[in-house]
Motif scaffolding. Structure first.
Motif, short mmCIF file in Angstrom:
data_model
loop_
_atom_site.label_atom_id
_atom_site.label_comp_id
_atom_site.label_asym_id
_atom_site.label_seq_id
_atom_site.Cartn_x
_atom_site.Cartn_y
_atom_site.Cartn_z
N LEU A 199 0.83 -1.22 0.00
CA LEU A 199 0.00 0.00 0.00
C LEU A 199 0.85 1.26 0.00
CD1 LEU A 199 -2.85 -1.01 2.44
CD2 LEU A 199 -3.05 -0.58 -0.01
N ILE A 200 1.89 1.27 0.81
CA ILE A 200 2.78 2.44 0.85
C ILE A 200 3.44 2.63 -0.51
CG2 ILE A 200 4.96 3.30 1.82
CD1 ILE A 200 4.01 2.01 4.51
N GLY A 201 3.90 1.55 -1.12
CA GLY A 201 4.51 1.64 -2.44
C GLY A 201 3.55 2.16 -3.50
N LEU A 202 2.33 1.64 -3.48
CA LEU A 202 1.32 2.10 -4.45
C LEU A 202 0.98 3.57 -4.24
CD1 LEU A 202 -1.15 -0.93 -4.62
CD2 LEU A 202 0.16 0.02 -6.53
N MET A 203 0.74 3.95 -2.98
CA MET A 203 0.36 5.34 -2.73
C MET A 203 1.50 6.31 -3.02
SD MET A 203 -2.43 5.23 0.27
CE MET A 203 -2.75 6.92 -0.03
N ALA A 204 2.73 5.93 -2.68
CA ALA A 204 3.87 6.79 -2.97
C ALA A 204 4.06 6.94 -4.48
CB ALA A 204 5.14 6.23 -2.32
N SER A 205 3.97 5.83 -5.19
CA SER A 205 4.12 5.87 -6.65
C SER A 205 3.02 6.71 -7.28
CB SER A 205 4.06 4.45 -7.23
OG SER A 205 5.08 3.66 -6.70
N MET A 206 1.81 6.53 -6.80
CA MET A 206 0.69 7.29 -7.33
C MET A 206 0.88 8.79 -7.08
SD MET A 206 -3.32 6.47 -6.56
CE MET A 206 -3.01 6.55 -4.82
N SER A 207 1.32 9.13 -5.88
CA SER A 207 1.54 10.54 -5.55
C SER A 207 2.61 11.16 -6.43
CB SER A 207 1.94 10.69 -4.08
OG SER A 207 0.93 10.21 -3.25
N VAL A 208 3.72 10.47 -6.57
CA VAL A 208 4.82 10.97 -7.42
C VAL A 208 4.35 11.12 -8.85
CG1 VAL A 208 7.09 10.37 -8.40
CG2 VAL A 208 6.68 10.13 -5.94
N LEU A 209 3.62 10.13 -9.34
CA LEU A 209 3.13 10.16 -10.72
C LEU A 209 2.21 11.35 -10.96
CD1 LEU A 209 3.00 8.66 -13.44
CD2 LEU A 209 1.11 7.32 -12.49
N VAL A 210 1.30 11.60 -10.06
CA VAL A 210 0.37 12.72 -10.22
C VAL A 210 1.12 14.05 -10.14
CG1 VAL A 210 -1.57 13.93 -9.13
CG2 VAL A 210 -1.67 11.45 -9.48
N ILE A 211 2.03 14.18 -9.19
CA ILE A 211 2.80 15.43 -9.05
C ILE A 211 3.65 15.68 -10.28
CG2 ILE A 211 4.69 16.51 -7.75
CD1 ILE A 211 3.41 15.19 -5.22
N VAL A 212 4.34 14.64 -10.76
CA VAL A 212 5.17 14.79 -11.96
C VAL A 212 4.31 15.19 -13.15
CG1 VAL A 212 6.54 13.49 -13.66
CG2 VAL A 212 7.04 13.28 -11.22
N ASN A 213 3.13 14.62 -13.27
CA ASN A 213 2.26 14.96 -14.39
C ASN A 213 1.78 16.41 -14.30
OD1 ASN A 213 0.96 14.30 -16.83
ND2 ASN A 213 -0.95 13.88 -15.75
N VAL A 214 1.43 16.86 -13.10
CA VAL A 214 0.99 18.25 -12.93
C VAL A 214 2.13 19.20 -13.25
CG1 VAL A 214 0.26 19.97 -11.23
CG2 VAL A 214 -0.86 17.73 -11.31
N VAL A 215 3.31 18.95 -12.73
CA VAL A 215 4.47 19.80 -13.00
C VAL A 215 4.79 19.80 -14.50
CG1 VAL A 215 6.97 20.01 -12.64
CG2 VAL A 215 5.45 19.60 -10.70
N SER A 216 4.75 18.63 -15.10
CA SER A 216 5.03 18.53 -16.54
C SER A 216 4.02 19.31 -17.37
CB SER A 216 5.03 17.06 -16.95
OG SER A 216 5.20 16.92 -18.33
N ARG A 217 2.76 19.22 -16.96
CA ARG A 217 1.71 19.91 -17.70
C ARG A 217 1.86 21.43 -17.61
NH1 ARG A 217 -3.13 18.41 -15.10
NH2 ARG A 217 -2.81 16.36 -15.99
N GLU A 227 -2.84 9.53 -15.74
CA GLU A 227 -4.16 9.52 -15.10
C GLU A 227 -4.73 8.11 -15.05
OE1 GLU A 227 -8.70 11.12 -15.64
OE2 GLU A 227 -7.15 12.00 -16.91
N GLU A 228 -4.60 7.39 -16.15
CA GLU A 228 -5.13 6.03 -16.19
C GLU A 228 -4.40 5.13 -15.20
OE1 GLU A 228 -4.95 2.60 -19.48
OE2 GLU A 228 -6.30 4.23 -20.03
N LEU A 229 -3.10 5.20 -15.17
CA LEU A 229 -2.32 4.37 -14.26
C LEU A 229 -2.62 4.72 -12.80
CD1 LEU A 229 -0.22 2.20 -13.76
CD2 LEU A 229 1.56 3.94 -14.06
N SER A 230 -2.70 5.99 -12.48
CA SER A 230 -2.99 6.37 -11.09
C SER A 230 -4.40 5.93 -10.68
CB SER A 230 -2.79 7.87 -10.87
OG SER A 230 -3.62 8.63 -11.69
N ARG A 231 -5.34 5.94 -11.60
CA ARG A 231 -6.69 5.47 -11.30
C ARG A 231 -6.68 3.97 -10.96
NH1 ARG A 231 -9.55 5.89 -16.16
NH2 ARG A 231 -9.15 8.11 -15.99
#
Length: 181
Positions: free
Chosen positions: A28-46, A57-61
């Motif tokens: 759970l920690i691994g999934l939530m950390a990965s999801m958080s990093v992925l969303v933040i990186v996507n927002v920064v990139s955008r 978005e699909e992967l984090s969902r």
């Protein structure tokens, strides 16, 4: 909803339980950390580079789906799911224990049904692909039977103390009462 210390399962069972909980928490920690990093990186990139990771978005969902199902067993073991306790508080101790046994049975049946229906859904979705990642949709929905299996294991591990004294396992970081606040 009581969450107090009670006799831990003996030797090997206690070690297996601790290993199950530690593994469940690590995933759970691994999934939530990965999801958080992925969303933040996507927002920064955008916003900084005007480029969006279309698959993020699909992967984090899908990660969130797995987090929900894999985390439900841990929440169950500390007594943080929604419950109505007032009826058993009004009953004599023996009847309250019988009520808790009934609750345990209903929970078990519902969890088994969820797992069984989840397997059917996995089978139904197995040949389909996700829109962006082109992954097998059945793999995404495997979260349902895996989550049900984990919930059954956690339910079995807390069953005795729950029925006898309405006790749940204590988590080092969170109790059932704190989780519901």
């Amino acid at each position: 909803m009581k969450a107090h210390d009670h006799a831990s399962p003996p030797g090997k069972l206690h070690r297996l339980e601790r290993a199950l909980v530690a593994f469940n928490e690590a995933v759970l920690i691994g999934l939530m950390a990965s999801m958080s990093v992925l969303v933040i990186v996507n927002v920064v990139s955008r916003y900084l580079f005007n480029h969006s990771l279309v698959w993020a978005e699909e992967l984090s969902r899908y990660m969130m789906v797995w987090v929900g199902f894999l985390g439900s067993g841990l929440v169950l073991r500390i007594g943080a799911h929604i419950a109505v306790d007032v009826f058993q508080d009004l009953m004599p101790a023996r009847i309250a224990r019988l009520m808790r046994l009934g609750v345990l049975a209903v929970l078990g049946v519902c969890i088994v049904a969820m797992g069984w229906l989840g397997l059917q859904y996995v089978h139904f979705a197995w040949g389909q692909e996700t829109p962006v990642l082109n992954w097998n949709f059945g793999l995404v929905y495997l979260a349902i039977p895996f989550g049900a299996l984990l919930m059954l294991l956690h339910l079995a591990l807390i069953a005795g103390p729950y029925v006898r004294e309405r006790a749940f396992r204590k988590d080092g970081a969170l109790s059932g009462e704190e989780a519901t606040l």
